[in-house]
Write a protein that holds these residues in place. Structure first.
Motif, PDB file in Angstrom:
ATOM      1  N   PRO A 143      56.575  55.943  29.105  1.00 26.67           N
ATOM      2  CA  PRO A 143      55.425  55.760  29.926  1.00 26.67           C
ATOM      3  C   PRO A 143      55.698  54.783  31.238  1.00 26.67           C
ATOM      4  O   PRO A 143      54.867  54.913  32.026  1.00 26.67           O
ATOM      5  CB  PRO A 143      54.397  55.040  28.999  1.00 26.67           C
ATOM      6  N   THR A 144      56.836  54.414  31.387  1.00 22.47           N
ATOM      7  CA  THR A 144      57.150  53.601  32.189  1.00 22.47           C
ATOM      8  C   THR A 144      58.204  54.276  33.215  1.00 22.47           C
ATOM      9  O   THR A 144      58.298  53.717  34.302  1.00 22.47           O
ATOM     10  CB  THR A 144      57.981  52.300  31.909  1.00 22.47           C
ATOM     11  N   ALA A 145      58.333  55.469  33.052  1.00 20.65           N
ATOM     12  CA  ALA A 145      58.992  56.338  34.141  1.00 20.65           C
ATOM     13  C   ALA A 145      58.828  56.446  35.558  1.00 20.65           C
ATOM     14  O   ALA A 145      59.496  56.237  36.525  1.00 20.65           O
ATOM     15  CB  ALA A 145      59.158  57.782  33.358  1.00 20.65           C
ATOM     16  N   TRP A 146      57.492  56.096  35.869  1.00 16.39           N
ATOM     17  CA  TRP A 146      56.981  56.204  37.126  1.00 16.39           C
ATOM     18  C   TRP A 146      57.298  54.932  37.894  1.00 16.39           C
ATOM     19  O   TRP A 146      57.302  54.837  39.134  1.00 16.39           O
ATOM     20  CB  TRP A 146      55.482  56.312  37.024  1.00 16.39           C
ATOM     21  N   LEU A 147      57.792  53.911  37.221  1.00 13.68           N
ATOM     22  CA  LEU A 147      58.152  52.846  37.933  1.00 13.68           C
ATOM     23  C   LEU A 147      59.791  52.517  38.097  1.00 13.68           C
ATOM     24  O   LEU A 147      60.342  51.630  38.689  1.00 13.68           O
ATOM     25  CB  LEU A 147      57.909  51.503  36.845  1.00 13.68           C
ATOM     26  N   ARG A 148      60.666  53.711  37.960  1.00  9.77           N
ATOM     27  CA  ARG A 148      62.115  53.726  38.040  1.00  9.77           C
ATOM     28  C   ARG A 148      62.255  53.415  39.377  1.00  9.77           C
ATOM     29  O   ARG A 148      63.468  53.066  39.705  1.00  9.77           O
ATOM     30  CB  ARG A 148      62.647  54.760  37.546  1.00  9.77           C
ATOM     31  N   THR A 149      61.337  53.809  40.528  1.00  5.96           N
ATOM     32  CA  THR A 149      61.718  53.490  41.712  1.00  5.96           C
ATOM     33  C   THR A 149      60.205  52.850  41.781  1.00  5.96           C
ATOM     34  O   THR A 149      59.095  53.213  41.957  1.00  5.96           O
ATOM     35  CB  THR A 149      61.645  54.777  42.583  1.00  5.96           C
ATOM     36  N   GLU A 150      60.485  51.566  42.554  1.00  6.01           N
ATOM     37  CA  GLU A 150      59.018  50.728  42.945  1.00  6.01           C
ATOM     38  C   GLU A 150      58.165  51.171  43.874  1.00  6.01           C
ATOM     39  O   GLU A 150      58.645  51.842  44.698  1.00  6.01           O
ATOM     40  CB  GLU A 150      59.638  49.275  43.485  1.00  6.01           C
ATOM     41  N   PRO A 151      56.851  51.402  43.474  1.00  8.30           N
ATOM     42  CA  PRO A 151      55.917  52.016  44.653  1.00  8.30           C
ATOM     43  C   PRO A 151      56.035  51.172  45.814  1.00  8.30           C
ATOM     44  O   PRO A 151      56.538  50.180  45.844  1.00  8.30           O
ATOM     45  CB  PRO A 151      54.582  51.791  43.803  1.00  8.30           C
ATOM     46  N   GLU A 152      55.746  51.799  46.927  1.00  7.65           N
ATOM     47  CA  GLU A 152      56.054  51.597  48.220  1.00  7.65           C
ATOM     48  C   GLU A 152      54.889  50.565  48.589  1.00  7.65           C
ATOM     49  O   GLU A 152      53.762  50.799  47.879  1.00  7.65           O
ATOM     50  CB  GLU A 152      56.031  52.644  49.173  1.00  7.65           C
TER      51      GLU A 152
END
Length: 203
Positions: A143-152
């Motif tokens: 569930p944290t996969a979307w955070l592997r690159t910090e949102p701009e």
């Protein structure tokens, strides 16, 4: 900044293993009263907000009295309360968090309560919340996969707080497959090192 991190209230838990009805009801009530007692800690420690990392309800289909009781308890806390759904009260189509009765009780009894159903940053004055809600009971993807690159576009001077619900290691037994042991698995090593506080619950 000072905040309170909690999880797994599981309001409405039936305690079916306890035969005595009065004892079951007492335990259910104690859970609600414990939420109220958080108010004393919030006041004494000057807590600015509360985060709840999943499983506020014990079931994805709590009855109306349970919903009202939870909202009433949260409303007494007086500070903002931010929560994500967990595996017991997961979000998604038809979930309790989108139902008309809950929304009405939330507005009337707990205007300080914010349930975070999207994997999207929430920018507060004190910090950036990065919620990783469970939208299904069993999630095979991290569930944290979307955070592997910090949102701009996030403020650079605010701390990052990741809210997630799951396990950080496998607990497989002889009766479980490798796939089963990976359900709701959070891979902390894949999160950017710059994230300041990672809130999770081991399911």
């Amino acid at each position: 900044m000072k905040f309170l991190h909690t999880a797994d209230w599981q309001i409405g838990k039936p305690f079916q293993s306890i035969a005595d009805h009065a004892k079951r009801e007492n335990l259910r009530q104690q859970r609600l009263e414990t939420i109220g007692k958080l108010g004393e800690l919030i006041q004494s420690e000057k807590v600015e907000f509360v985060v709840v990392c999943g499983d506020l309800f014990d079931s994805a289909t709590p009855d109306q009295p349970t919903v009202s009781a939870l909202c009433s308890a949260i409303g007494t806390l007086k500070v903002p309360v931010f929560a994500i759904p967990g595996n017991h009260d997961f979000g998604g189509p038809g979930c309790i968090w989108k139902q008309e009765f809950f929304l009405r009780e939330q507005e009337q009894l707990a205007p300080n309560f914010h349930i975070l159903l999207e994997a999207s940053p929430v920018v507060l004055d004190q910090a950036v919340l990065l919620p990783c809600p469970l939208l299904r009971r069993h999630e095979s993807n991290d569930p944290t996969a979307w955070l592997r690159t910090e949102p701009e576009g996030l403020p650079k001077d605010l701390p990052r707080i990741v809210l997630a619900h799951g396990s950080t290691q496998g607990f497989s037994s002889s009766g479980e497959s490798d796939q089963d042991s990976a359900i709701n698995r959070i891979n902390l090593d894949q999160l950017p090192a710059a994230y300041d506080y990672k809130l999770r619950k081991s399911a």
